[in-house]
Scaffold this active site. Structure first.
Site, short mmCIF file in Angstrom:
data_model
loop_
_atom_site.label_atom_id
_atom_site.label_comp_id
_atom_site.label_asym_id
_atom_site.label_seq_id
_atom_site.Cartn_x
_atom_site.Cartn_y
_atom_site.Cartn_z
CG ASP A 321 -0.21 -0.21 2.63
OD1 ASP A 321 0.73 -1.05 2.54
OD2 ASP A 321 -0.36 0.75 3.51
CD GLU A 322 -1.46 4.70 2.75
OE1 GLU A 322 -2.12 5.55 2.84
OE2 GLU A 322 -0.76 4.35 3.82
#
Ligand code: ACM
Length: 696
Positions: A321-322
């Site tokens: 993620d991210e």
């Protein structure tokens, strides 16, 4: 489709017997089961539970079942205060006879048989299950059935046929941003067992900490953890503890982003120059692994091999993620690699990385699970998508042939009410339109306890009791969704959870005592009155409204850290106002209760004021206290106007609504929960309102 039809059939039975458990008659006592079983048929009478109570196992036997029996008896003794024999009986003449057909898998698998049938008659109980997993679920159901009765402790006569709606029912705990010690993890596993959750997803590495001992790469924990990490021995024990409770442990090592703590000891893995330090702030940061470096894959090959042996589960979470891509953009070697390979953007670069890592995970005998960023074109089908950014990605994944679990809507750190989480269904939204085959790919969901504002002291109170409502969503038939029934049972279950050792209720009191110091009992009661009706700000507002930039070194000793994320008193006041207004304000008993409550609130500020002078932590909520007094006065004025039977003047209404706008503004990062309900009273009292005409 077939599945839906079957669930509907089961749902009707459940709805008939349990839709309003608080309103059942004396012959049909309320069943405080959570999660609600797929099928419950209540009978007349009850089974006495006294100090002769015993359990016996027949059929398949294993040490784990023996331990489950002992745990059950200890818990029953705690619930009843009865001096029970704490070993399962060797004869088949026990009060509760348990039959298990055969073993479950040595390494627990997704979709194993977890069903059970529990028959309670006035003479005895009988529990039957295919595997120990079902047996353990049935024992928890029995514990929930036992309650005090006029002539002793008893379990009601009932037949329960139960099995889960979804095979993957998880709780994720972030042990990386704030380290969470093992005793805290263990008691949360006890809580999970009580509500039939079966996956503990352990978020073990982050920018702020690397929390596992690696013997191959000891600099990971030596330089990346501030000496706060789990040894391999401790992890093995914890996994055994979880398995004893029918819970799988899925480790997450987040990569290529969220990985600064790895780079403190191993800067060669990063895409930037370093040097790196353990991150102390919260947010998304630039450091990311170098997807173009063969050294990175060689390292990950050995690392995943080592961790794969410690964590026996078939699934291995690689995060994903991210990633903001800034280190990739700034690195000429990475840019040259992308050009030479025809990789057009950072998303494709991450897909390349995920593909390489997935091969390593498969090589070590595991299946990849990742956050929904890993779902990009070309990713192998044998991965599981954990949807956090929205429900749409879960449906998209299922359409494309990927399996998935839902976490969007189940983020415990966002401070939503139990009812709001409860309303989120993995099969709603885009998923509702999937074919039966596609729906099969939705394995369930996981609640997530991210740990920016959570430490070992208050983490239980951020998970429970709301997590029990999510557990029910993932276990019970889809048709079970009445929030009033859920709240009635949640209250009961919440108390029971504290008997397991969880501290979600008591910790709030302890933390308030700390910030109240040597308060008089009247002052402390006034502090409780105030803190009972405020909630921390929601979603990601906490970060934005912080008095100073929060870091991992920020103390968590403020009121916002102490109060529960959901105010029971606030919710009950709202329900009482609704009841009163729905009666066109004729319900005299409701009015009397409202007056009593509003009077306490109006007078509370004066009692609390001296304490606010003596404690900087109480002083922080002085404005909230004034707001509560103002709210009490406004509500009383509305009731007075209603009693007069004449519409309250427009000017008064405008003044009160302006006041409420001020009260609704968060202060000290806290929301005043009864404000909208008091607004309803003001509107009811005004011209055109529900209660502005003379009472007949
Ligand atoms: C996430 O919340 N970044 C998975």
């Amino acid at each position: 489709m077939a599945q839906n039809a079957r669930l509907q059939g089961l749902g009707i039975l459940v709805l008939c017997s349990l839709l309003h458990p608080a309103m059942t008659t004396a012959q049909q006592p309320a069943l405080n089961l959570m999660p609600l079983p797929a099928n419950v048929q209540s009978g007349a009478g009850s089974l006495r539970v006294d100090s002769t109570f015993s359990v016996a196992f027949t059929g398949y036997a294993e040490p784990r079942l023996e331990r489950a029996g002992e745990r059950f008896l200890r818990q029953l003794a705690r619930q009843t205060g009865l001096p029970l024999a704490l070993k399962p009986s060797k004869t088949a003449k026990a009060t509760l006879v348990i039959q298990t057909d055969h073993a479950s898998k040595e390494i627990q698998e997704v979709g194993e048989d977890e069903s059970y049938i529990l028959d309670v008659s006035t003479a005895s109980g009988r529990l039957r299950a295919t595997t120990p997993l079902g047996t353990m679920h049935g024992l928890q159901a029995f514990l929930q059935l036992v309650d005090v009765s006029p002539d002793g402790f008893a379990a009601p006569v009932v037949t329960i046929q139960d099995k889960p709606r979804f095979p993957w029912r998880g709780l994720m705990i972030d042990s990386a941003r704030h380290f969470i010690p093992l005793d805290v993890i263990r008691r949360n596993l006890d809580g999970m067992e009580a509500v039939k959750m079966n996956v503990f997803h352990w978020h073990l590495s982050e920018n702020q900490g690397f929390r596992v001992e690696s013997r191959k790469f000891p600099k990971l924990q030596e330089l990346g953890s501030d000496a706060l990490y789990y040894t391999q021995e401790e992890i093995r024990d914890l996994i055994a503890y979880a398995r004893d409770r029918g819970i799988r442990v899925v480790p997450e090592f987040d990569m290529p982003g969220h990985s600064t703590a790895w780079f403190v000891g191993h800067p060669e893995l990063a895409s930037g120059k370093g040097p790196y330090e353990i991150e102390r702030r919260w947010g998304v940061f630039d450091p990311a692994m170098d997807p173009t470096s063969e050294r990175v894959y060689k390292f990950l090959d050995e690392f995943i091999g080592e961790m794969g042996k410690i964590f026996p589960d078939h699934y291995f979470h690689i995060g994903g993620d991210e990633v903001n891509g800034k280190e990739w953009d700034a690195n000429p070697k990475i840019q040259a690699f992308m050009k030479s390979q025809g990789i057009k953007n950072n998303q494709e670069l991450q897909a390349y990385f995920s593909g390489r890592v997935q091969k390593l995970v498969v090589k070590h005998g595991k299946v990849v699970i990742g956050w929904d960023e890993v779902l990009v074109p070309g990713v192998p089908k044998d991965i599981v998508i954990q949807s956090w950014r929205g429900q749409a990605s879960l449906a998209q994944a299922a359409k494309q042939g990927y399996r998935g679990i839902l976490s969007n809507g189940y983020y415990l750190d966002l401070g939503w009410s139990a009812a709001r989480h409860y309303a989120v269904d993995p099969m709603s939204g885009d998923a509702a339109n999937l074919s039966a085959e596609e729906q099969q790919r939705i394995l369930g969901g996981e609640s997530c306890m991210w740990a920016e504002y959570v430490n070992p002291e208050n983490v239980d109170s951020r998970i429970w009791p709301r997590n029990a409502a999510i557990a029910e969503r993932l276990w019970s038939p889809q048709e079970v969704r009445d929030p009033a029934s859920m709240y009635a049972r949640l209250d009961f279950v919440s108390t029971r959870l504290e008997w397991l050792g969880l501290t979600h209720r008591t910790v709030s009191r302890h933390m308030l005592q700390r910030l109240a110091g040597s308060a008089s009992s009247a002052e402390f009661a006034a502090l409780r009155t105030l803190t009972d009706v405020v909630e921390p700000v929601k979603d990601y507002t906490r970060e934005r409204t912080a008095p100073a930039e929060p870091t991992s070194a920020t103390p968590m000793n403020r009121v916002v850290d102490a109060v529960p994320l959901e105010s029971d008193a606030g919710r009950r006041f709202g329900e009482l106002v609704d009841q009163f207004v729905a009666s066109s304000c004729h319900d005299a008993a409701a009015e009397a209760r409202l007056r009593a409550q509003l009077t306490v609130w109006r007078d509370n500020g004066a009692i609390l004021q001296p304490l606010a002078q003596r404690s900087f932590l109480v002083k922080e909520v002085a404005a909230n206290s004034q707001d509560l007094s103002a709210l009490g006065a406004a509500g009383l004025a509305a009731l007075d106007a209603i009693a007069k039977g004449q519409p309250a003047p427009e000017a008064w209404k405008a003044q009160q609504l302006a006041l409420l706008e001020q009260v609704k503004k968060p202060k000290a990062q806290l929301l005043m929960i009864p404000a909208p309900a008091v607004q309803k009273l003001i509107e009811a009292a005004s011209a055109g309102g529900a209660c502005s005409s003379p009472k007949s």
